[in-house]
Scaffold this motif. Sequence first.
Motif, PDB file in Angstrom:
ATOM      1  N   MET A 166      27.435  11.124  96.400  1.00 43.90           N
ATOM      2  CA  MET A 166      26.496  10.358  95.899  1.00 43.90           C
ATOM      3  C   MET A 166      26.751  10.260  94.516  1.00 43.90           C
ATOM      4  SD  MET A 166      22.391  10.074  96.477  1.00 43.90           S
ATOM      5  CE  MET A 166      22.992   9.780  98.410  1.00 43.90           C
ATOM      6  N   HIS A 167      26.207   9.149  93.824  1.00 41.72           N
ATOM      7  CA  HIS A 167      26.632   9.094  92.575  1.00 41.72           C
ATOM      8  C   HIS A 167      25.785   9.913  91.684  1.00 41.72           C
ATOM      9  CE1 HIS A 167      23.198   6.496  93.444  1.00 41.72           C
ATOM     10  NE2 HIS A 167      22.871   6.527  92.142  1.00 41.72           N
ATOM     11  N   SER A 168      26.037  10.265  90.285  1.00 45.14           N
ATOM     12  CA  SER A 168      25.480  11.089  89.369  1.00 45.14           C
ATOM     13  C   SER A 168      24.096  10.329  89.118  1.00 45.14           C
ATOM     14  CB  SER A 168      26.120  11.873  88.415  1.00 45.14           C
ATOM     15  OG  SER A 168      26.723  10.600  87.704  1.00 45.14           O
ATOM     16  N   PRO A 169      22.935  11.273  88.729  1.00 48.90           N
ATOM     17  CA  PRO A 169      21.822  10.684  88.100  1.00 48.90           C
ATOM     18  C   PRO A 169      21.856   9.993  86.880  1.00 48.90           C
ATOM     19  CG  PRO A 169      21.406  13.056  88.884  1.00 48.90           C
ATOM     20  CD  PRO A 169      23.022  12.818  88.945  1.00 48.90           C
TER      21      PRO A 169
ATOM     22  N   LEU B 196      18.631  18.853  97.147  1.00 43.68           N
ATOM     23  CA  LEU B 196      19.881  19.751  97.710  1.00 43.68           C
ATOM     24  C   LEU B 196      21.014  18.754  97.852  1.00 43.68           C
ATOM     25  CD1 LEU B 196      18.049  22.193 100.137  1.00 43.68           C
ATOM     26  CD2 LEU B 196      19.366  22.653  98.115  1.00 43.68           C
ATOM     27  N   HIS B 197      20.692  17.333  97.956  1.00 42.06           N
ATOM     28  CA  HIS B 197      21.735  16.292  98.410  1.00 42.06           C
ATOM     29  C   HIS B 197      21.966  15.087  97.352  1.00 42.06           C
ATOM     30  CE1 HIS B 197      21.851  18.659 102.204  1.00 42.06           C
ATOM     31  NE2 HIS B 197      20.301  18.594 102.282  1.00 42.06           N
ATOM     32  N   GLY B 198      21.104  15.163  96.500  1.00 44.32           N
ATOM     33  CA  GLY B 198      21.184  14.185  95.525  1.00 44.32           C
ATOM     34  C   GLY B 198      20.924  12.895  95.858  1.00 44.32           C
TER      35      GLY B 198
ATOM     36  N   GLY C 157      15.295   6.188  99.716  1.00 38.46           N
ATOM     37  CA  GLY C 157      15.865   5.159 100.583  1.00 38.46           C
ATOM     38  C   GLY C 157      16.884   5.609 101.405  1.00 38.46           C
ATOM     39  N   TRP C 158      17.703   6.909 101.067  1.00 43.61           N
ATOM     40  CA  TRP C 158      18.935   7.031 101.990  1.00 43.61           C
ATOM     41  C   TRP C 158      18.399   7.655 103.303  1.00 43.61           C
ATOM     42  CZ3 TRP C 158      23.207   4.936 101.762  1.00 43.61           C
ATOM     43  CH2 TRP C 158      23.753   4.563 100.523  1.00 43.61           C
ATOM     44  N   VAL C 159      17.136   8.182 103.252  1.00 46.09           N
ATOM     45  CA  VAL C 159      16.664   9.076 104.224  1.00 46.09           C
ATOM     46  C   VAL C 159      16.064   8.014 105.376  1.00 46.09           C
ATOM     47  CG1 VAL C 159      15.171  10.671 105.077  1.00 46.09           C
ATOM     48  CG2 VAL C 159      15.911  10.961 102.858  1.00 46.09           C
ATOM     49  N   ALA C 160      15.556   6.688 104.591  1.00 49.80           N
ATOM     50  CA  ALA C 160      15.256   5.562 105.779  1.00 49.80           C
ATOM     51  C   ALA C 160      16.302   5.071 106.550  1.00 49.80           C
ATOM     52  CB  ALA C 160      14.624   4.582 104.621  1.00 49.80           C
TER      53      ALA C 160
END
Length: 331
Positions: free
Chosen positions: A1-4, A105-107, A111-114
């Motif tokens: 995933m993209h960095s913060p 832990l996964h960045g 929304g990515w959980v939804a």
Amino acid sequence: MHSPDAAAPPTAAELPSVRYDELHRLGPRALWRPLAGIVFLVALVFAAQLLITAIVSTGLYLGGLDLDQVADRLGGDPVTPTFLALVNLGWAAAIPAVWLVARALHGQTPGWVASVVRGIRWRWLLVCLGLSVAALAITVGVASLLPAQGTGTVDMDGSLNAWTSATRDFLLVILLLTPLQAAGEEYAFRGYLTQAFGGLAGRMGPRAGAAVAVVVPALLFAVAHGIGQDAPIFFDRFAFGLVAGVLVILTGGLEAGIAMHVLNNFLAYALALAYGDMTEAIHPADGTWWSIPVTLAQSVSFLVLTVLVARRMGIRTRTGQGILEPRRRPV
């Protein structure tokens, strides 16, 4: 995933095409991360439930109840409105717990959980609620044609329960907090655990990874409802978890599972308030195998209806597919 600190998140076209259970591939992929995440999530939810219990207990005590009365309100036998509220709030706490673990832990942003489109698809969720009503109508029809399915089922041929202040309080708790409880369980079991086990089993191949991502969380979901369940009741909960897990993968998000879970609980609680007993509804003890056709009627009808409608609407099931429907609002 993209960095913060990236300038902008990747577009849908720039993302690799992965299923919901493979979303951990978009972030750090060390094997220890999902294992640590599962432990971290369990600890967070347990700690949140202890904290909520302490707050509610303190409030009841300061409100004038003695310690024995507080224990009676929160003991769960019999189930009281306060106990049901406590259970619902405890599972609702799983939502921010999942967000925290996924981020740490996964960045992942919430929304990515939804879903695979980085957020709840609200229009699709409303459609799924309607499909849940249809599936539950089929379920009630099948149940009415079969012999009694054991404790926790309701005989609607009997007289209505009397309206009391407890009925009112139960109804308020159900309407206000049960959707949060159902969503919390879905975020934990069909959300983080599906992605975690999908990531752990992904090296086995896409089909095997998907199977593990569905079956293991469904098994844990059934076990989490108590070790004293008999076989028919365990099967009912395991089947529910399987269908919800399959739908997460086939629709790319949690909306269908949340809708089915909310409507299922609404129906069970409403029937218990109207005709039965809340304690038996929440702690069923002696189901019969006649409950299996009822379970299959609900599971199969909802699964078929949801998949057909999702395909017709073009619901996205993977990342990197382009935008087939607009996001109405963020999570």
